[in-house]
Write a protein that holds these residues in place. Structure first.
Motif, mmCIF file in Angstrom:
data_model
loop_
_atom_site.group_PDB
_atom_site.id
_atom_site.type_symbol
_atom_site.label_atom_id
_atom_site.label_comp_id
_atom_site.label_asym_id
_atom_site.label_seq_id
_atom_site.Cartn_x
_atom_site.Cartn_y
_atom_site.Cartn_z
ATOM 1 N N ILE A 202 1.134 -0.837 -3.649
ATOM 2 C CA ILE A 202 2.049 -0.064 -2.809
ATOM 3 C C ILE A 202 2.699 1.053 -3.619
ATOM 4 C CG2 ILE A 202 4.241 -0.158 -1.527
ATOM 5 C CD1 ILE A 202 1.918 -1.342 0.011
ATOM 6 N N ASN B 218 -1.095 -2.442 2.085
ATOM 7 C CA ASN B 218 -1.098 -1.030 2.446
ATOM 8 C C ASN B 218 -1.736 -0.832 3.813
ATOM 9 O OD1 ASN B 218 -0.737 1.794 2.129
ATOM 10 N ND2 ASN B 218 -2.825 2.013 1.367
ATOM 11 N N SER C 135 2.083 -1.516 5.281
ATOM 12 C CA SER C 135 2.962 -0.379 4.996
ATOM 13 C C SER C 135 3.451 0.298 6.266
ATOM 14 C CB SER C 135 2.242 0.626 4.091
ATOM 15 O OG SER C 135 1.092 1.163 4.721
ATOM 16 N N LEU D 209 5.909 5.524 0.495
ATOM 17 C CA LEU D 209 6.457 4.679 1.553
ATOM 18 C C LEU D 209 7.837 5.172 1.970
ATOM 19 C CD1 LEU D 209 5.956 2.052 3.198
ATOM 20 C CD2 LEU D 209 7.122 0.816 1.358
#
Length: 471
Positions: free
Chosen positions: A294, A134, A138, A299
């Motif tokens: 995640i 992350n 990400s 996202l």
């Protein structure tokens, strides 16, 4: 995200679950031209995360800026961008960075007004404690897939887009700070806005926008508003990520984040879901910041919001009077040789070589003997174009060595040389190139590709997928 500044008490929440976007809530701000921006495939974004995870696994479990895990991450991102046609530069951080830190990676899409640059950035390094999926795999992965999506869509560009993956953020924003300090005042002035993406998949996070009331933030906020998310100001992240050095030089900034170690309130949990009183990211700067840490929904929303912002700020939407779709005929060489003239025997499906797309291409030179071959086509550049560029994909392979230009490839317009490359520019695959034809708007121009060799050592120039882009 680094721990450089004290964490504020602002908190966030997130709706957990799959990556399907909800319908816009009643009363939300409508997003104009949303359909003009592509839907970025979150599965591909997760694929990039998997690659970064594997890289960390092979390098002691992290991607710290001073380690091989970081350098391998740079190599992965760079390889994908170069294959897509970007102009990619590794910038060593020669002052202010931790000793041994790897380079910044800068990628520019070579279209649009170079005097108006919109930058999109994310730090690529992790802390030593874990792989940093992350924080900040990400943001890095979302940015990479946006860059690749732009290349695949290849729209007419109004402004220039530049992507950056920063080194040494976790040690003090050092890579981005070095980059901005290294720019001339003129180059800084060309950057109209910088957008930062740091931790955009926090499992218990929320929807934060940096400088949410600024003009730079307007498209970012509008996109999340259109999903009924009611984003909030990124107070926790203020001064703690790579947008801060740009702010210090007066460059407008914004970006997305979903939160780090701060905890969210019950009011925010009621708005977004998740667990009140818990950290946005319970694995912040820990070894558990893995692929299981995640939030795919967040996202997805961040990735699509990046695309929407990019399209709003840089893509040409008003192309009336500049329809270039059919300006170059048989640009992929798949339909015989017409209307190309010159050494048309160079066009075909040549054994031992591959096309950029389809099965046919033009192979100029490549004999290992004195030889010159040319192909030409007369192209009409529409009068309504304020910008026109001839794009083509070129693969140079050679038996020459060193940087001396023995064998050359040129692009000419009505006899004027617009580009020259040589055996010294050889690479492992096709690279998209471009020449400016704006000066020819409203009239015909004959474009000529020429490959020439000297008496020894072969160099071949493979040309494919020639198009005219305008705006």
């Amino acid at each position: 995200m680094i721990r450089r500044f004290a964490v504020a008490s602002v908190t966030l929440a997130v709706v957990l679950g799959c990556g399907t976007l909800p319908a816009a809530a009643a009363g939300s701000v409508p997003v104009a031209d949303t359909l003009a921006a592509p839907d970025v495939d979150v599965t591909k974004v997760r694929g990039h995360l998997s690659e970064l995870s594997a890289i960390a696994g092979r390098n002691g479990g992290n991607r710290r800026s001073t380690g091989q895990g970081y350098r391998d991450s740079v190599a992965y991102v760079k390889g994908r961008l170069q294959a897509a046609g970007y102009t990619v530069t590794e910038q060593p951080c020669t002052s202010g960075c931790t000793s041994g830190a790897g380079p910044n990676l800068i990628a520019e899409w070579p279209h649009g007004d170079a005097g108006n640059v919109y930058m999109f950035g994310a730090h690529l390094d992790s802390v030593s404690a874990g792989p940093g999926m992350n924080d900040n795999g990400s943001g890095s992965a979302a940015l990479l897939e946006n860059a690749l999506t732009l290349a695949r869509q290849n729209p007419s560009m109004r402004n220039r887009v530049r992507f950056a993956w920063w080194t040494d953020e976790e040690q003090g924003l050092n890579g981005s700070d070095f980059y901005v300090r290294s720019l001339s005042s003129t180059d800084r002035a060309r950057i109209r806005a910088y957008y930062n993406f740091d931790m955009v998949a926090s499992v218990n996070g929320g929807y934060f926008v940096n400088h949410i009331t600024s003009s730079a933030a307007a498209p970012m906020k509008a996109y999340w508003d259109s999903l009924g998310l009611r984003p909030e100001e990124n107070t926790e992240g203020a001064g703690r990520s790579d947008d801060y050095p740009f702010e210090q030089y007066g460059i407008p900034t914004s970006g997305y984040a979903m939160g780090a170690s701060a905890r969210k309130t019950s009011a925010q949990a009621a708005k977004w879901g998740g667990t009140a009183g818990s950290a946005y990211d319970p694995c912040y700067h820990r070894s558990c910041d893995t692929l299981t840490n995640i939030n795919t929904t967040g996202l997805d929303r961040a990735s699509d919001g990046i695309a929407y912002t990019l399209w709003q700020q840089a893509v040409q939407t008003g192309t009336s009077g500049c329809d270039t779709a059919a300006a170059v005929a048989n640009g992929g060489f798949e339909s015989g040789t017409s209307p190309w003239t010159g050494d048309t025997a160079a066009i075909g499906a040549h054994a031992g070589r591959s096309a950029h797309s389809g099965t046919r291409f033009a192979r100029l030179a490549g004999y290992g003997a004195t030889r010159t071959e040319s192909l030409a086509q007369t192209v009409t550049v529409p009068a309504g174009c304020t910008r026109a560029a001839l794009d083509y994909w070129l693969h140079i392979d050679t038996d020459e060595s060193g940087s001396t230009p023995y064998d050359r490839f040129t692009v000419k317009a009505d006899g004027t040389t617009l580009a020259t490359l040589s055996n010294a520019d050889a690479g492992s695959g096709y690279v998209q190139r471009s020449v400016d034809l704006t000066a020819y708007a409203g009239r015909q121009v004959t474009v000529t590709f020429t490959g020439s060799e000297d008496a020894s050592l072969r160099t071949g120039f493979a040309v494919d997928d020639v198009t005219l882009q305008g705006g």
